[in-house]
Design a protein around this motif. Structure first.
Motif, mmCIF file in Angstrom:
data_model
loop_
_atom_site.group_PDB
_atom_site.id
_atom_site.type_symbol
_atom_site.label_atom_id
_atom_site.label_comp_id
_atom_site.label_asym_id
_atom_site.label_seq_id
_atom_site.Cartn_x
_atom_site.Cartn_y
_atom_site.Cartn_z
ATOM 1 N N TYR A 390 85.894 -5.064 66.256
ATOM 2 C CA TYR A 390 86.325 -4.280 65.094
ATOM 3 C C TYR A 390 85.148 -4.007 64.180
ATOM 4 O O TYR A 390 84.125 -4.706 64.204
ATOM 5 C CB TYR A 390 87.433 -5.004 64.322
ATOM 6 C CG TYR A 390 86.965 -6.211 63.549
ATOM 7 C CD1 TYR A 390 86.480 -6.097 62.238
ATOM 8 C CD2 TYR A 390 87.003 -7.483 64.111
ATOM 9 C CE1 TYR A 390 86.047 -7.193 61.535
ATOM 10 C CE2 TYR A 390 86.571 -8.600 63.410
ATOM 11 C CZ TYR A 390 86.096 -8.445 62.115
ATOM 12 O OH TYR A 390 85.660 -9.538 61.415
ATOM 13 N N VAL A 407 88.147 0.528 62.346
ATOM 14 C CA VAL A 407 88.796 0.699 63.640
ATOM 15 C C VAL A 407 88.729 -0.626 64.389
ATOM 16 O O VAL A 407 87.771 -1.393 64.248
ATOM 17 C CB VAL A 407 88.142 1.836 64.458
ATOM 18 C CG1 VAL A 407 86.706 1.484 64.835
ATOM 19 C CG2 VAL A 407 88.964 2.169 65.688
ATOM 20 N N ARG A 408 89.761 -0.876 65.152
ATOM 21 C CA ARG A 408 89.842 -2.084 65.957
ATOM 22 C C ARG A 408 90.216 -1.683 67.375
ATOM 23 O O ARG A 408 91.061 -0.807 67.590
ATOM 24 C CB ARG A 408 90.898 -3.036 65.382
ATOM 25 C CG ARG A 408 91.070 -4.319 66.180
ATOM 26 C CD ARG A 408 92.199 -5.186 65.632
ATOM 27 N NE ARG A 408 92.313 -6.397 66.420
ATOM 28 C CZ ARG A 408 91.687 -7.527 66.144
ATOM 29 N NH1 ARG A 408 90.903 -7.606 65.075
ATOM 30 N NH2 ARG A 408 91.832 -8.593 66.923
ATOM 31 N N GLY A 409 89.588 -2.335 68.351
ATOM 32 C CA GLY A 409 89.923 -2.098 69.743
ATOM 33 C C GLY A 409 90.304 -3.402 70.420
ATOM 34 O O GLY A 409 89.609 -4.412 70.272
ATOM 35 N N ALA A 436 93.679 1.239 70.530
ATOM 36 C CA ALA A 436 92.732 1.460 69.440
ATOM 37 C C ALA A 436 93.520 1.606 68.150
ATOM 38 O O ALA A 436 94.532 2.310 68.103
ATOM 39 C CB ALA A 436 91.891 2.706 69.690
ATOM 40 N N SER A 437 93.062 0.933 67.108
ATOM 41 C CA SER A 437 93.821 0.866 65.863
ATOM 42 C C SER A 437 92.947 1.288 64.687
ATOM 43 O O SER A 437 92.174 0.485 64.157
ATOM 44 C CB SER A 437 94.340 -0.560 65.637
ATOM 45 O OG SER A 437 95.068 -1.024 66.747
#
Length: 694
Positions: A390, A407-409, A436-437
């Motif tokens: 992230y 963003v977070r993966g 993906a967030s």
């Protein structure tokens, strides 16, 4: 019936009492603590629904069970529908969170939630916690921050442990229903090195007609070295318990006098569990930023015997079932926070990575009678790994406006080996999923006392991976609906914070959360239930007010609405069953000299128990009171009174079909009797304590 022996090892006792004896000559090391979400305050918080709970709030409140400490998080309700060795039932933001599916909890940096658990997805058992060692409770709600991962759609709570205690102590607590507890803790510091140890032994029968016979032991040993700016710590924890449980019972049998409120339909329900962990963390804080690296290993065992439908499915042997879980968990995480500049604008960059690996040697479901196995429903060996990276950039755009994007993966890899002979070959398998967030937020200071927030983000929770590989429904032999391994949720929030000075804070947040699917694997049945997309929205308000040097007032209120989306199938409605609708909590604390007193009220409002809103739960109001008085420098006396008003509310209510032995014998079952099933709140009870400080 399997026996669980509990006997504290002499090494634990030696470390604890040895450190206590030497503590009188120590010079205290400043507390070593890796910071979580920033303290809630105008100019510091990034949303209206994040914060750090004042220590006086969570330490002074009476706690019937260790997990009750999470009720210090505004809007959270923690109840119980079985024995005290089982994880709490949690409610927050329009969710009945079961045992933690969308509420992520960490203790000392280690995750508590269990994916692909024998009882329920995201199972978060806090019974190993020693509340007196908790140094901080930090929380965030909603999927708005890049460092928040699995199970945090509704919110997350981070609980930290002390590295050093003011003084060693031993405390004895005795209470009604044969409650007994002994706690001893102490620390020793030499130069920059500190040893801390604690041990807790507890027994309890509860108000139940079938005595709970809880037997529990918890222990902690920690070594820390360094300063507040740079150091490391190693922590070992151990916990073991066994209990007999009284599960929820049909309200209809209570109404007709066939069963008392505290009666049981199966005296052999209950379980045992144990948890042993070793964790370490290293941190470095300075003008150039902050770096943190941590790792952990957990060995976990769980056995649970439950019976919710009695003789509905098996009129001869009954419907009791056993759920088992044997696993080892390994994990590591690293993060870096550092100052940045963009076109003359100051900023803060945060980034990190993590890995968690669960090696589950057995996650099983068996039909049983009086704890003897009759048949295997499922018996699986599971391996799953969750990798995450992230990054989040905060920028101070002007003196009054700041914002962040992140963003977070996450990537989940899993393998399921089904050992059940009939369908095992087709219900196992392997796979992977990824998500993906993105996250974003703005904060605008209207005045030095008023701040507005806008937050949005994508989050997720993982599903039980047995549900992602299942092909055949074990109960009927028909094709089963698979669930996605990762379920996406989208949330947004607008909030306001008012803080005229350090003695008063008020917040209001309007929020919404949309889930792509409510599909879940049902551990109690060994199959899956397809659900529909859902939407939740609500409002929360909090107030914290230090009236003067001695008095503190807390007030929290939350209202929410949860609905399934789209056209309801025939015979169903759009209400999300058991979704919390209204919560109110209030607290009054008095601290002056040797006297500390705390009065707490919690109201859990009615909610729909079925999708048509035909059956609704009753409201439940609980008032607890606690007082401590320091007689002298060594002795402190305490009194806790739970359910002061003696209310006959319920900790949990469900609506489903069941059948008792009597109904089978009389021919009244007819495929099951649908109705309300309840687990009552405990009646008025009291506990007295004496603490001797060395």
């Amino acid at each position: 019936m399997r026996k669980l022996a509990i006997s504290p090892h002499p090494i634990w006792l030696g470390i604890i009492f040895g450190s206590a004896a030497a503590c009188a000559q120590q010079s205290h090391l400043p507390e070593i603590e890796v910071r979580g979400p920033r303290d809630a305050g105008v100019g510091n918080a990034d949303s209206a629904s994040e914060g750090a709970v004042e220590r006086e709030s969570f330490q002074t409140r009476p706690k019937l069970r260790p997990g009750d400490i999470v009720e210090a998080v505004p809007g959270v309700v923690a109840t119980q529908h079985s024995g005290d060795g089982k994880a709490n039932q949690y409610f927050l933001r329009g969710f009945n969170l079961d045992h933690g599916t969308d509420f992520a909890v960490t203790v000392d940096g280690m995750p508590v939630n269990m994916p692909t658990h024998g009882h329920g997805q995201g199972y978060a058992d806090l019974n190993f916690l020693i509340p007196e060692l908790v140094s901080g409770v930090r929380y965030r709600k909603g999927p708005y921050f890049a460092e928040s991962g699995d199970f945090s759609l509704a919110g997350s709570a981070s609980l930290d442990y002390f590295s050093v205690l003011d003084a060693p102590f031993a405390e004895l607590t005795l209470g009604t229903h044969n409650f007994k507890r002994l706690l001893a803790a102490g620390s020793r510091t030499r130069e920059d090195q500190t040893w801390l140890g604690a041990i807790e032994i507890e027994g309890n029968d509860g108000p139940w007609e079938v005595a709970e016979n809880l037997r529990k032991v918890s222990a902690v040993v920690r070594y820390s070295q360094g300063s507040p700016t740079r150091g490391f710590s190693l922590t070992g924890m151990a916990y073991k318990s066994r209990w007999t449980s009284t599960d929820q019972v049909p309200q209809r049998l209570i109404d007709t006098g066939q069963l008392t409120r505290f009666g049981s339909l199966n005296p052999t329900d209950g379980g045992s569990t144990q948890r042993v962990s070793l964790s370490g963390k290293w941190f470095d804080k300075g003008a150039e930023g902050e770096t943190m690296i941590s790792a952990y290993a957990i060995d976990y065992r769980f056995d649970l015997f439950s019976d919710f439908t009695y003789f509905l499915n098996n009129p001869v042997n009954g419907d009791q079932f056993e759920q088992t879980d044997r696993r080892r968990i390994f994990g590591a995480q690293a993060s870096r926070t550092m100052p940045t500049k963009f076109g003359g604008m100051d900023g803060i960059l945060s980034f990190g990575a993590s890995w968690r690996g669960d090696r589950i040697s057995e996650v099983g479901l068996y039909s049983t009678q009086a704890r003897d196995r009759l048949a295997t429903v499922r018996n699986d060996k599971v391996s799953q790994d969750l990798f995450a990276v992230y990054g989040q950039q905060l920028v101070y755009i002007t003196d009054r406006l700041r914002g962040y994007v992140g963003v977070r993966g996450d990537i989940l890899r899993y393998r399921v080996d089904e050992r059940e002979t009939r369908y095992g070959a087709v219900n196992g398998g392997k796979g992977h999923d990824a998500i993906a967030s993105p996250k974003a937020g703005l904060a605008f200071a209207l005045t030095p006392q008023h701040e507005l927030y806008l937050n949005a983000g994508v989050g997720f929770h993982s599903n039980d991976v047995r549900g992602a590989t299942i092909a055949i429904d074990r109960s009927g032999g028909s094709a089963a609906d698979r669930v996605p391994a990762l379920v996406k949720g989208r949330g947004a929030e607008v909030g306001w914070r008012f803080q005229p000075d350090e003695n008063f804070t008020a917040t209001v947040a309007l929020w919404q959360l949309k889930l792509d699917s409510e599909l879940v694997y049902v551990g109690d049945a060994g199959t899956t239930e397809p659900g529909r997309a859902s939407g939740r929205r609500g409002i929360e308000a909090t107030m914290r007010w230090k009236l003067d040097r001695a008095w503190r007032v807390e007030l929290d209120g939350a209202a929410s609405r949860a609905r399934f989306k789209g056209f309801a199938p025939e015979g169903e409605g759009n209400h999300v069953d058991n979704a919390v609708e209204r919560v109110l909590a209030a607290g009054l604390t008095y601290i002056d000299g040797p006297l500390t007193a705390s009065l707490r009220l919690r109201y859990l409002g009615p909610r729909a128990l079925d999708t048509t809103n035909t059956i609704r739960s009753r409201s439940a109001t609980l008032v607890n009171f606690g007082v401590r008085y320091i007689l002298n420098k060594n002795l402190t006396l305490g009194l806790d009174v739970f359910n002061v008003a003696g209310k006959k509310g319920n900790d949990i209510e469900y609506a489903y079909a069941s059948c008792s032995a009597g109904e089978v014998a009389s021919g009244a079952c007819n495929g099951g009797v649908t109705g309300r099933h309840v687990h009552p709140m405990e009646p008025r009870s009291a506990r007295v304590s004496a603490r001797w400080t060395f």
